[in-house]
Motif scaffolding. Structure first.
Motif, short mmCIF file in Angstrom:
data_model
loop_
_atom_site.label_atom_id
_atom_site.label_comp_id
_atom_site.label_asym_id
_atom_site.label_seq_id
_atom_site.Cartn_x
_atom_site.Cartn_y
_atom_site.Cartn_z
N GLU A 141 0.83 -1.20 0.00
CA GLU A 141 0.00 0.00 0.00
C GLU A 141 0.87 1.25 0.00
O GLU A 141 0.57 2.23 -0.70
CB GLU A 141 -0.91 -0.01 1.22
N LEU A 142 1.93 1.24 0.79
CA LEU A 142 2.84 2.39 0.85
C LEU A 142 3.45 2.67 -0.52
O LEU A 142 3.47 3.83 -0.97
CB LEU A 142 3.92 2.11 1.89
N LEU A 143 3.95 1.63 -1.17
CA LEU A 143 4.60 1.81 -2.47
C LEU A 143 3.60 2.19 -3.55
O LEU A 143 3.93 2.99 -4.45
CB LEU A 143 5.37 0.54 -2.86
N GLU A 144 2.40 1.66 -3.48
CA GLU A 144 1.38 2.02 -4.46
C GLU A 144 0.98 3.48 -4.29
O GLU A 144 0.81 4.22 -5.27
CB GLU A 144 0.15 1.11 -4.27
N SER A 145 0.84 3.92 -3.05
CA SER A 145 0.50 5.31 -2.79
C SER A 145 1.59 6.25 -3.28
O SER A 145 1.31 7.30 -3.88
CB SER A 145 0.27 5.52 -1.28
N LEU B 210 11.18 17.60 6.04
CA LEU B 210 11.32 16.29 5.39
C LEU B 210 10.42 16.21 4.17
O LEU B 210 10.81 15.63 3.15
CB LEU B 210 11.01 15.18 6.38
N THR B 211 9.23 16.76 4.23
CA THR B 211 8.34 16.79 3.07
C THR B 211 9.02 17.50 1.90
O THR B 211 9.02 17.01 0.77
CB THR B 211 7.02 17.51 3.41
N GLY C 135 1.48 13.87 -2.71
CA GLY C 135 0.55 13.61 -1.61
C GLY C 135 1.12 12.63 -0.61
O GLY C 135 0.96 12.80 0.61
N TRP C 136 1.81 11.61 -1.11
CA TRP C 136 2.46 10.63 -0.23
C TRP C 136 3.51 11.32 0.64
O TRP C 136 3.58 11.08 1.84
CB TRP C 136 3.11 9.54 -1.06
N SER C 137 4.28 12.19 0.03
CA SER C 137 5.33 12.89 0.77
C SER C 137 4.75 13.73 1.90
O SER C 137 5.24 13.71 3.03
CB SER C 137 6.14 13.78 -0.18
N ALA C 138 3.68 14.47 1.58
CA ALA C 138 3.06 15.34 2.57
C ALA C 138 2.45 14.54 3.71
O ALA C 138 2.44 15.00 4.86
CB ALA C 138 2.00 16.21 1.91
N ALA C 139 1.95 13.33 3.41
CA ALA C 139 1.32 12.51 4.44
C ALA C 139 2.34 11.72 5.26
O ALA C 139 2.21 11.59 6.48
CB ALA C 139 0.33 11.54 3.80
N MET C 140 3.37 11.19 4.60
CA MET C 140 4.30 10.28 5.25
C MET C 140 5.43 10.98 6.01
O MET C 140 5.87 10.50 7.05
CB MET C 140 4.91 9.32 4.23
N ALA C 141 5.91 12.10 5.50
CA ALA C 141 7.06 12.75 6.14
C ALA C 141 6.80 13.07 7.61
O ALA C 141 7.65 12.77 8.46
CB ALA C 141 7.46 14.00 5.37
N PRO C 142 5.64 13.64 7.97
CA PRO C 142 5.40 13.90 9.40
C PRO C 142 5.34 12.63 10.24
O PRO C 142 5.74 12.63 11.40
CB PRO C 142 4.06 14.63 9.40
N VAL C 143 4.87 11.53 9.65
CA VAL C 143 4.82 10.25 10.36
C VAL C 143 6.24 9.74 10.60
O VAL C 143 6.57 9.25 11.69
CB VAL C 143 4.00 9.22 9.57
N ILE C 144 7.06 9.85 9.58
CA ILE C 144 8.43 9.36 9.67
C ILE C 144 9.23 10.14 10.71
O ILE C 144 9.90 9.56 11.57
CB ILE C 144 9.13 9.43 8.30
#
Length: 269
Positions: free
Chosen positions: A141-145, A174-175, A152-161
């Motif tokens: 799912e991560l790679l597909e997103s 990080l984004t 959009g993936w960058s904006a969503a994942m960077a704060p999580v990371i």
């Protein structure tokens, strides 16, 4: 093109100092060490660089086949070390570069003195009794997103990371770093990173090793840090108070203190 130019290598500190090489993780560049590396430049010959496809590297040198595994990036590290004729290198790698550093040490053990692994993970996918933190479906799912909507993936994942939601500037940095990458190269690097399995390589690391494990790390949970430290012969595990996956950004002073303590340890002949 020389490896030094291809990777945008930066050098600081005394020319006769022991070499200390800092390597960034996925989606980042050498600037991610700007709070940590200078603390060592009074005594060490500090080397920072960008992996091909990141930062100021020569993007035209990117080879999808070569960089389909961490070994391709490790070969670059060894090439830089040899081109600069470095010996007794202290290699400090963040995230995936922890494993890249391990592979470089295995490939050219005569060139390295110590290894520092910051938030390492040899495998991100759970496997039997091994806890990597993600199911195969999670990674798919991560790679597909990432492939379908990189920004959009960058904006969503960077704060999580990066964690530390009370400090949104870290996630924003990080984004921005993610978004500077070519989307196709970012997708390929992410695939290499999240589908890697370097567990079998860890017992072959033959230099003193420090494993820095963050608290509440969404990418590399505590069980992963313990596994790495238990699998590398004689490795030292330090649990940081820092949260998230990027203590080089969120807690540089604590990161520096931990590395300093490790470097002061005497190594048995």
């Amino acid at each position: 093109m020389s490896a030094i130019a291809r990777h945008g290598v930066s050098l600081s500190g005394p020319e006769d100092g022991q070499p200390m090489m800092f390597a960034h993780g996925f989606g980042c560049d050498q600037s991610m060490w700007r709070y940590v590396a200078p603390a060592f430049a009074d005594r060490y010959r500090v080397i920072t660089f960008d992996h091909v496809g990141s930062g100021g590297s020569d993007v035209s040198a990117y080879d999808p086949d070569k960089y389909s595994t961490n070994a391709g990036y490790a070969a670059d590290v060894v090439e830089i070390v040899r081109e600069l004729d470095l010996h007794d290198v202290v290699f400090v790698g963040h995230s995936v570069s922890s494993m890249i550093g391990a592979l470089a040490v295995i490939e050219a053990p005569e060139r390295f003195d110590r290894l520092v692994m910051v938030s390492p993970s040899p495998r991100y996918i759970d496997d039997g009794d091994y806890t990597g933190g993600f199911s195969p479906e999670d990674i798919d799912e991560l790679l597909e997103s990432l492939s379908s909507n990189f920004l959009g993936w960058s904006a969503a994942m960077a704060p999580v990371i990066v964690g530390n939601p009370d400090r949104p500037a870290l996630g924003e940095e990080l984004t921005a770093s993610f978004c500077r990458m070519d989307p196709d190269i970012a997708r390929r690097f992410a695939t290499t990173t999240f589908l890697s399995d370097n567990r079998a390589d860890l017992p072959m690391v033959g230099v003193p090793t420090l494993v820095l494990q963050c608290s509440r790390d969404a990418i590399a949970p505590a069980a992963v840090g313990r596994y790495v430290a238990d699998t590398i012969p004689g490795a030292t595990l330090v649990q940081l108070d820092a949260t998230g996956h990027c203590p080089n950004l969120s807690a540089p002073e604590e990161t520096i203190t931990a590395i300093e303590g490790f470097l002061r340890q005497r190594v048995a002949p």
